[in-house]
Design an enzyme around this catalytic site. Structure first.
Site, PDB file in Angstrom:
ATOM      1  CD  GLU A  25      20.412 -55.807  36.340  1.00 14.44           C
ATOM      2  OE1 GLU A  25      19.206 -55.610  36.421  1.00 14.44           O
ATOM      3  OE2 GLU A  25      21.056 -56.843  36.405  1.00 14.44           O
ATOM      4  CG  PHE A  65      21.409 -59.128  32.929  1.00 16.79           C
ATOM      5  CD1 PHE A  65      20.682 -59.787  32.076  1.00 16.79           C
ATOM      6  CD2 PHE A  65      22.109 -59.553  33.922  1.00 16.79           C
ATOM      7  CE1 PHE A  65      20.545 -61.459  32.277  1.00 16.79           C
ATOM      8  CE2 PHE A  65      22.124 -61.023  34.051  1.00 16.79           C
ATOM      9  CZ  PHE A  65      21.379 -61.741  33.313  1.00 16.79           C
ATOM     10  CG  HIS A  83      22.604 -65.729  30.690  1.00 11.09           C
ATOM     11  ND1 HIS A  83      21.163 -66.168  30.557  1.00 11.09           N
ATOM     12  CD2 HIS A  83      22.736 -65.356  31.736  1.00 11.09           C
ATOM     13  CE1 HIS A  83      20.724 -65.816  31.695  1.00 11.09           C
ATOM     14  NE2 HIS A  83      21.743 -65.388  32.534  1.00 11.09           N
TER      15      HIS A  83
END
Lengths: 332, 347
Positions: free
Chosen positions: A68, A94, A135
């Site tokens: 990332e 992320f 998440h």
């Protein structure tokens, strides 16, 4: 209107609206390209970019290694050279791996040395899908205080489409958060000819007289649900959908609060250190003498996002919790 | 051959070649004298800055590239006008080669309103893409992915420009270095990374940073061709960079150079480098890149002492003017602090 505009009005899901916005901007401007993990052949973890590799090819739809910070940095470099990268994070959680690139570099270049960074950083956010702590993030507060960034967080398919196209055309780094609970549950009609909607403007999602709920993203729909319950009791809440958190449409917030004389900020974030706190502070500073009740915040618990549905339901705001707090403020 | 397969590292003095001759080059005399001028401008500008720092005129930290000038100057000199450089704090010489004037550096360090950032940022922390310069980033390793993106933009547009950035031995331990190198390799973009192995990351010697001897070994893991170069030989650095840039420009993907050198001062001016064994300084002082290049120019009959002195006099005259300009420059107006956070309007 150019060929990039949508044709006749069409009904789309929130997710399809985002995919269409990407495709339409890519057709309109060769500088626009997509970069991220599995955005190409697979079409992204949620299939937002499905079909775009076929239409635009690997030059403009770039799959990357899992890195990332690396691909965010590369997107910044390409943006500085005049391209218009759109970065996808598989889950917006992320983006934490790219925090340095976003906050310390992308957000400071314009100020430090006059270099613009036209860049969109987008990804699926939010909870209520048993995604657990890694998440389900709503990362807006991490970036809200970082200078030089813009933050868009839409609630409707039409806004997602028009604001994403505007974000891609904006000459600044724009964080574009897509609540994954809305992806396939929210549908909307894209008006014929719609291209962009302006960043930094709130939307009146519901008119009312008794209290203003200031909110954004999935919580707009929670507020609308609560509004129906409360209306049956004779309480009419006004709902201001901020749509863009940064820059924030403070004028729209204050105008509504000065009308209803009560304010509640509803957001899907832990309350401590939240964007909601900033909204509440602005109201307290600038509309204090209009208030008939304290400014309230309804948000998440100050915990990581839990996994099990009973725990996550308890963690998240919902229509019942909101309605209960509104009743206290209106009767108080 | 302009590179050496044997490690020249500070930790392996036993295998350090005693070679005095500099690398072979086809550079004409005028170009070599230009290199000499940049090397001296780099060192003498830093000497002026040290004096200004001691007078309290430099408001922040001061970072020196003493002993490493040949790396910045030699590598930047190998670039074309449309190539882009992302320098680090010890790459003053790269900025000078790209056309940055000493007064820009002086006003930056002295935080004056006339500085390239108008007082908003410090030292070398500015860029100018018109001159192919990206601002340094203090978070080490971050420039590697960013310059990979600069290189990606060139490839995207079908242009043949190359991006070049630097990393120190310390910086090669960061995640961003790894992510940037790997990404550049996978995307096959024209990026050249010059890794300066100067023996210390602040106070931490290389053997406390990694279990490998040569930074070039890291490149192997990314499938990136790398070479080891004598960083105190400006001609070796120039020739090796020219070759790497040429290969990247031809579509060969990224390249890395490990340049062996030594940091001749502390991390910054406040740091007396008491943790460096004095004999290391002595050994490397004997390999000073500017003194070596002067001897080369004399041995090869490329310049007389009088000609070199004339260059030095010109450098000093230029620095006198620019120091005076910086000292006479006003502070920025306080309200400038509010300006320029966002770019206005559509692109």
């Amino acid at each position: 209107m150019s060929a990039t505009a949508t044709g006749a009005a069409t009904e789309v899901t929130f997710l399809e609206a985002i995919g269409r916005a990407l495709a339409d901007e890519m057709r309109a401007d060769d500088r626009v390209f997509l970069i991220g993990e599995d955005v190409g052949r697979y079409g992204g973890a949620f299939r937002v970019t499905a079909g775009l590799l076929d239409e635009f090819g690997p030059r403009r739809v770039i799959d990357t290694p899992i890195s990332e910070s690396g691909f965010t940095g590369a997107a910044i470099g390409a943006a500085m050279m005049g391209l218009r990268p759109v970065v996808e994070y598989q889950f917006i959680d992320f983006i934490a791996n790219a925090f340095d690139m976003v906050v310390n570099f992308a957000g400071t270049n314009r100020y430090r040395w006059g270099q613009k960074v036209p860049l969109v950083l987008r990804g699926p956010s939010g909870g209520r899908v048993s995604g657990s702590a890694f998440h389900s993030a709503n990362p807006e507060a991490y970036f809200h205080r970082a200078p030089g960034l813009k933050i868009v967080y839409p609630a409707t398919a039409e806004d997602a489409y028009g604001l994403l196209r505007a974000a891609i055309r904006d000459p600044n780094p724009v964080l574009f958060f897509e609540h994954k609970y809305l992806y396939r549950r929210v549908k909307g009609t894209l008006p014929e000819g719609l291209e962009t909607l302006p960043l930094g403007r709130a939307r009146l999602a519901r008119a009312g007289r008794d209290l203003t709920v200031i909110t954004w993203s999935a919580m707009v729909h929670v507020a609308l649900e609560a509004a129906a319950t409360l209306a049956a009791e004779g309480i009419e809440i006004e709902i201001v959908d901020l749509r863009t958190l940064k820059p924030m449409d403070e004028a729209a917030i204050l105008a509504s609060v000065e009308k209803t004389n009560r304010a509640l900020v509803l957001s899907e974030e832990p309350v401590t250190g939240s964007v909601a706190g900033d909204v509440a502070a602005r109201i307290a500073e600038r509309a204090f003498w209009s208030l008939d009740a304290p400014v309230a915040r309804v948000g998440c618990l100050d915990t990581p996002v839990p996994y099990s549905p009973p725990l996550e339901d308890f963690y998240l705001p919902n229509a019942a919790k909101l309605a209960a707090r509104v009743r206290e403020l209106v009767s108080g | 051959m302009t590179t050496s397969a044997s490690p020249l590292g500070p930790l392996h003095p036993d295998v350090e070649p005693r070679r005095e001759r500099l690398a072979a080059t086809a550079l004409p005399r005028e170009s070599q004298l230009e290199l000499y001028r940049y090397l001296q401008l780099n060192r003498r500008l830093e000497d002026r800055l040290t004096n200004l720092y001691r007078q309290g005129k430099v408001v922040g930290g001061l970072y020196s590239s003493r002993g490493q000038e040949a790396i910045s100057v030699g590598s930047a000199y190998a670039l074309g006008p449309r190539d882009v450089v992302g320098p680090l704090i010890r790459n003053l010489g790269s900025l000078l080669v790209r056309g940055v004037a000493p007064r820009e550096i002086l006003t930056q360090y002295m935080a004056r309103g006339t500085s390239p950032t108008g007082g908003k940022d410090c030292n070398l922390h500015f860029g100018d893409l018109a001159r192919g310069l990206v601002s340094p980033i203090s978070m080490l390793g971050a420039l590697v992915p960013v310059l990979a993106g600069v290189a990606l933009a060139a490839k995207y547009r079908g242009e043949d420009s190359v991006a070049l950035t630097y990393i120190g031995d310390g910086g090669t331990s960061t995640g961003d270095f790894h992510e940037g190198m790997n990404l550049a390799a996978v995307l096959e973009v024209p990026l050249v990374v010059v890794a300066e192995h100067n023996g210390y990351a602040y106070s931490t010697p290389t053997e406390r940073q990694m279990k490998i001897k040569d930074l070039a070994q890291r490149a192997v893991a990314y499938g990136i061709p790398a070479r080891i170069v004598d960083g105190n030989d400006v001609l070796a650095v120039y020739e090796a960079t020219r070759q790497a840039v040429s290969e990247a420009r031809a579509g060969g993907g990224p390249r890395m150079l490990e340049v062996k050198t030594f940091r001749m001062k502390g991390h910054a001016e406040h740091d007396d480098a008491g943790y460096v064994p004095p004999e290391l300084f002595e050994r490397w002082r004997a390999r000073d890149p500017i003194a070596r290049f002067e001897r080369h120019l004399a041995d090869e009959g490329l310049a007389t002492r009088a000609e070199l002195d004339a260059i030095l006099a010109d450098v000093d005259r230029r620095l006198d003017e620019d120091v005076d300009f910086a000292l006479a420059s006003p502070w920025p107006p306080p309200e400038r602090a509010l300006e320029g956070v966002y770019e206005e309007g559509e692109t």
